[in-house]
Design a protein around this motif. Structure first.
Motif, PDB file in Angstrom:
ATOM      1  N   LEU A 182       3.856  10.346 -53.999  1.00 46.80           N
ATOM      2  CA  LEU A 182       4.121   8.937 -54.309  1.00 46.80           C
ATOM      3  C   LEU A 182       5.592   8.669 -54.614  1.00 46.80           C
ATOM      4  CD1 LEU A 182       0.975   7.989 -56.428  1.00 46.80           C
ATOM      5  CD2 LEU A 182       1.444   7.496 -54.010  1.00 46.80           C
ATOM      6  N   ASN A 183       6.283   9.611 -55.249  1.00 48.78           N
ATOM      7  CA  ASN A 183       7.699   9.413 -55.570  1.00 48.78           C
ATOM      8  C   ASN A 183       8.577   9.356 -54.325  1.00 48.78           C
ATOM      9  OD1 ASN A 183       7.424   9.178 -58.287  1.00 48.78           O
ATOM     10  ND2 ASN A 183       8.007  11.264 -58.754  1.00 48.78           N
ATOM     11  N   ASN A 184       8.066   9.801 -53.183  1.00 54.40           N
ATOM     12  CA  ASN A 184       8.853   9.828 -51.958  1.00 54.40           C
ATOM     13  C   ASN A 184       8.574   8.652 -51.022  1.00 54.40           C
ATOM     14  OD1 ASN A 184      10.083  12.231 -52.726  1.00 54.40           O
ATOM     15  ND2 ASN A 184       8.400  13.431 -51.906  1.00 54.40           N
ATOM     16  N   LEU A 185       7.701   7.728 -51.419  1.00 58.21           N
ATOM     17  CA  LEU A 185       7.407   6.566 -50.581  1.00 58.21           C
ATOM     18  C   LEU A 185       8.602   5.631 -50.527  1.00 58.21           C
ATOM     19  CD1 LEU A 185       3.793   5.616 -51.731  1.00 58.21           C
ATOM     20  CD2 LEU A 185       4.472   6.878 -49.685  1.00 58.21           C
ATOM     21  N   LYS A 186       8.854   5.079 -49.347  1.00 59.25           N
ATOM     22  CA  LYS A 186       9.932   4.115 -49.124  1.00 59.25           C
ATOM     23  C   LYS A 186       9.387   2.974 -48.262  1.00 59.25           C
ATOM     24  CE  LYS A 186      13.141   6.845 -50.956  1.00 59.25           C
ATOM     25  NZ  LYS A 186      12.474   7.418 -52.060  1.00 59.25           N
ATOM     26  N   PRO A 187       9.994   1.799 -48.333  1.00 55.61           N
ATOM     27  CA  PRO A 187       9.470   0.642 -47.595  1.00 55.61           C
ATOM     28  C   PRO A 187       9.739   0.623 -46.092  1.00 55.61           C
ATOM     29  CG  PRO A 187      10.854  -0.049 -49.443  1.00 55.61           C
ATOM     30  CD  PRO A 187      10.995   1.415 -49.308  1.00 55.61           C
ATOM     31  N   TYR A 188      10.387   1.607 -45.521  1.00 49.87           N
ATOM     32  CA  TYR A 188      10.799   1.508 -44.128  1.00 49.87           C
ATOM     33  C   TYR A 188       9.711   1.816 -43.097  1.00 49.87           C
ATOM     34  CZ  TYR A 188      11.516   6.583 -44.553  1.00 49.87           C
ATOM     35  OH  TYR A 188      11.351   7.908 -44.774  1.00 49.87           O
ATOM     36  N   LYS A 189       8.541   2.262 -43.501  1.00 47.78           N
ATOM     37  CA  LYS A 189       7.467   2.492 -42.527  1.00 47.78           C
ATOM     38  C   LYS A 189       6.104   2.237 -43.161  1.00 47.78           C
ATOM     39  CE  LYS A 189       6.705   7.486 -42.981  1.00 47.78           C
ATOM     40  NZ  LYS A 189       6.696   8.764 -42.265  1.00 47.78           N
ATOM     41  N   THR A 190       5.074   2.162 -42.318  1.00 49.11           N
ATOM     42  CA  THR A 190       3.724   1.870 -42.799  1.00 49.11           C
ATOM     43  C   THR A 190       2.741   2.986 -42.488  1.00 49.11           C
ATOM     44  OG1 THR A 190       3.159   0.742 -40.749  1.00 49.11           O
ATOM     45  CG2 THR A 190       4.042  -0.615 -42.545  1.00 49.11           C
ATOM     46  N   THR A 191       3.201   4.087 -41.965  1.00 48.79           N
ATOM     47  CA  THR A 191       2.294   5.173 -41.567  1.00 48.79           C
ATOM     48  C   THR A 191       2.337   6.348 -42.541  1.00 48.79           C
ATOM     49  OG1 THR A 191       3.989   6.045 -40.089  1.00 48.79           O
ATOM     50  CG2 THR A 191       2.329   4.593 -39.114  1.00 48.79           C
ATOM     51  N   TRP A 192       2.424   6.053 -43.795  1.00 49.76           N
ATOM     52  CA  TRP A 192       2.395   7.104 -44.818  1.00 49.76           C
ATOM     53  C   TRP A 192       0.981   7.640 -44.972  1.00 49.76           C
ATOM     54  CZ3 TRP A 192       7.039   8.509 -46.318  1.00 49.76           C
ATOM     55  CH2 TRP A 192       8.073   7.578 -46.384  1.00 49.76           C
ATOM     56  N   LYS A 193       0.876   8.857 -45.462  1.00 52.64           N
ATOM     57  CA  LYS A 193      -0.415   9.446 -45.843  1.00 52.64           C
ATOM     58  C   LYS A 193      -0.230  10.056 -47.220  1.00 52.64           C
ATOM     59  CE  LYS A 193      -4.012  12.703 -44.478  1.00 52.64           C
ATOM     60  NZ  LYS A 193      -4.478  13.628 -43.438  1.00 52.64           N
ATOM     61  N   VAL A 194      -1.049   9.614 -48.178  1.00 52.07           N
ATOM     62  CA  VAL A 194      -0.976  10.134 -49.541  1.00 52.07           C
ATOM     63  C   VAL A 194      -2.361  10.608 -49.973  1.00 52.07           C
ATOM     64  CG1 VAL A 194       0.994   8.692 -50.235  1.00 52.07           C
ATOM     65  CG2 VAL A 194      -1.315   7.827 -50.545  1.00 52.07           C
ATOM     66  N   GLU A 195      -2.364  11.534 -50.912  1.00 50.61           N
ATOM     67  CA  GLU A 195      -3.607  12.000 -51.517  1.00 50.61           C
ATOM     68  C   GLU A 195      -3.578  11.528 -52.953  1.00 50.61           C
ATOM     69  OE1 GLU A 195      -6.287  16.037 -51.464  1.00 50.61           O
ATOM     70  OE2 GLU A 195      -4.112  16.247 -51.483  1.00 50.61           O
ATOM     71  N   VAL A 196      -4.507  10.635 -53.312  1.00 53.16           N
ATOM     72  CA  VAL A 196      -4.453   9.963 -54.607  1.00 53.16           C
ATOM     73  C   VAL A 196      -5.814   9.900 -55.284  1.00 53.16           C
ATOM     74  CG1 VAL A 196      -2.458   8.512 -54.045  1.00 53.16           C
ATOM     75  CG2 VAL A 196      -4.754   7.705 -53.506  1.00 53.16           C
ATOM     76  N   LYS A 197      -5.740   9.651 -56.584  1.00 57.21           N
ATOM     77  CA  LYS A 197      -6.923   9.414 -57.402  1.00 57.21           C
ATOM     78  C   LYS A 197      -6.743   8.049 -58.054  1.00 57.21           C
ATOM     79  CE  LYS A 197      -7.219  11.368 -61.491  1.00 57.21           C
ATOM     80  NZ  LYS A 197      -7.489  12.240 -62.638  1.00 57.21           N
TER      81      LYS A 197
END
Length: 167
Positions: free
Chosen positions: A12-27
């Motif tokens: 999550l700390n590495n997310l940036k607004p420049y793209k929409t194809t992120w994949k994260v593992e979250v609770k």
């Protein structure tokens, strides 16, 4: 047809607004419904946490609720294809610089991660160049003044933070 993203998991700390194809593992830590008099529609809000303890605010319009019906409190999931934009305004439920928004292309899938495994992650194997610490180590005594959804006592929260520092 849904977009296919890269299989690489981003913290999550590495997310940036420049793209929409992120994949994260979250609770999901918390969830609630928010009514807006401005738009007249309800949104569904979430506080998400990754395995490193980073938290982010996520919002979902009622039109996309079907996309996130699998997001339940205390369950780990993969979340793909979402918007990331700056977190602004007076009310910010997390300290993250950005906020997530569910879109028509968002996908939620099951994860095999369990709560027991969370703090056993080897930070040296992460692809991130940033040093990310667990959430309890980022907390400070003054955080006891923040309102907690699960606690009615600020003193109790401050006491827990002091006890964590001693460990």
């Amino acid at each position: 047809m849904a977009m296919v993203t890269n299989s690489e998991i981003t913290m999550l700390n590495n997310l940036k607004p420049y793209k929409t194809t992120w994949k994260v593992e979250v609770k999901v830590l918390h969830s609630w419904t928010q009514h807006s008099n401005y738009s007249g529609e309800d949104t569904f809000e979430f506080i998400l946490e990754d395995r490193m303890g980073s938290e982010i605010h996520c919002t979902c319009k009622s039109a996309f609720l079907g996309r996130v019906k699998n997001l339940q409190v205390d369950q780990w999931k993969f979340l793909e294809n979402f918007l990331v934009y700056p977190a602004t305004g007076i009310y910010r439920p997390t300290r993250h610089l950005y906020k997530m928004s569910i879109t028509a292309n968002s996908i939620v899938t099951s994860s095999t991660l369990t709560t027991c495994e969370v703090r056993l992650v080897d930070q040296h194997n992460e692809s991130s160049s940033e040093d990310v610490s667990a959430s309890f180590s980022k907390r400070k005594e003054r955080d006891g003044d923040l309102n907690d959804i699960n606690s009615t006592s600020n003193k109790l929260c401050a006491m827990n933070i002091k006890m964590e520092k001693k460990k």
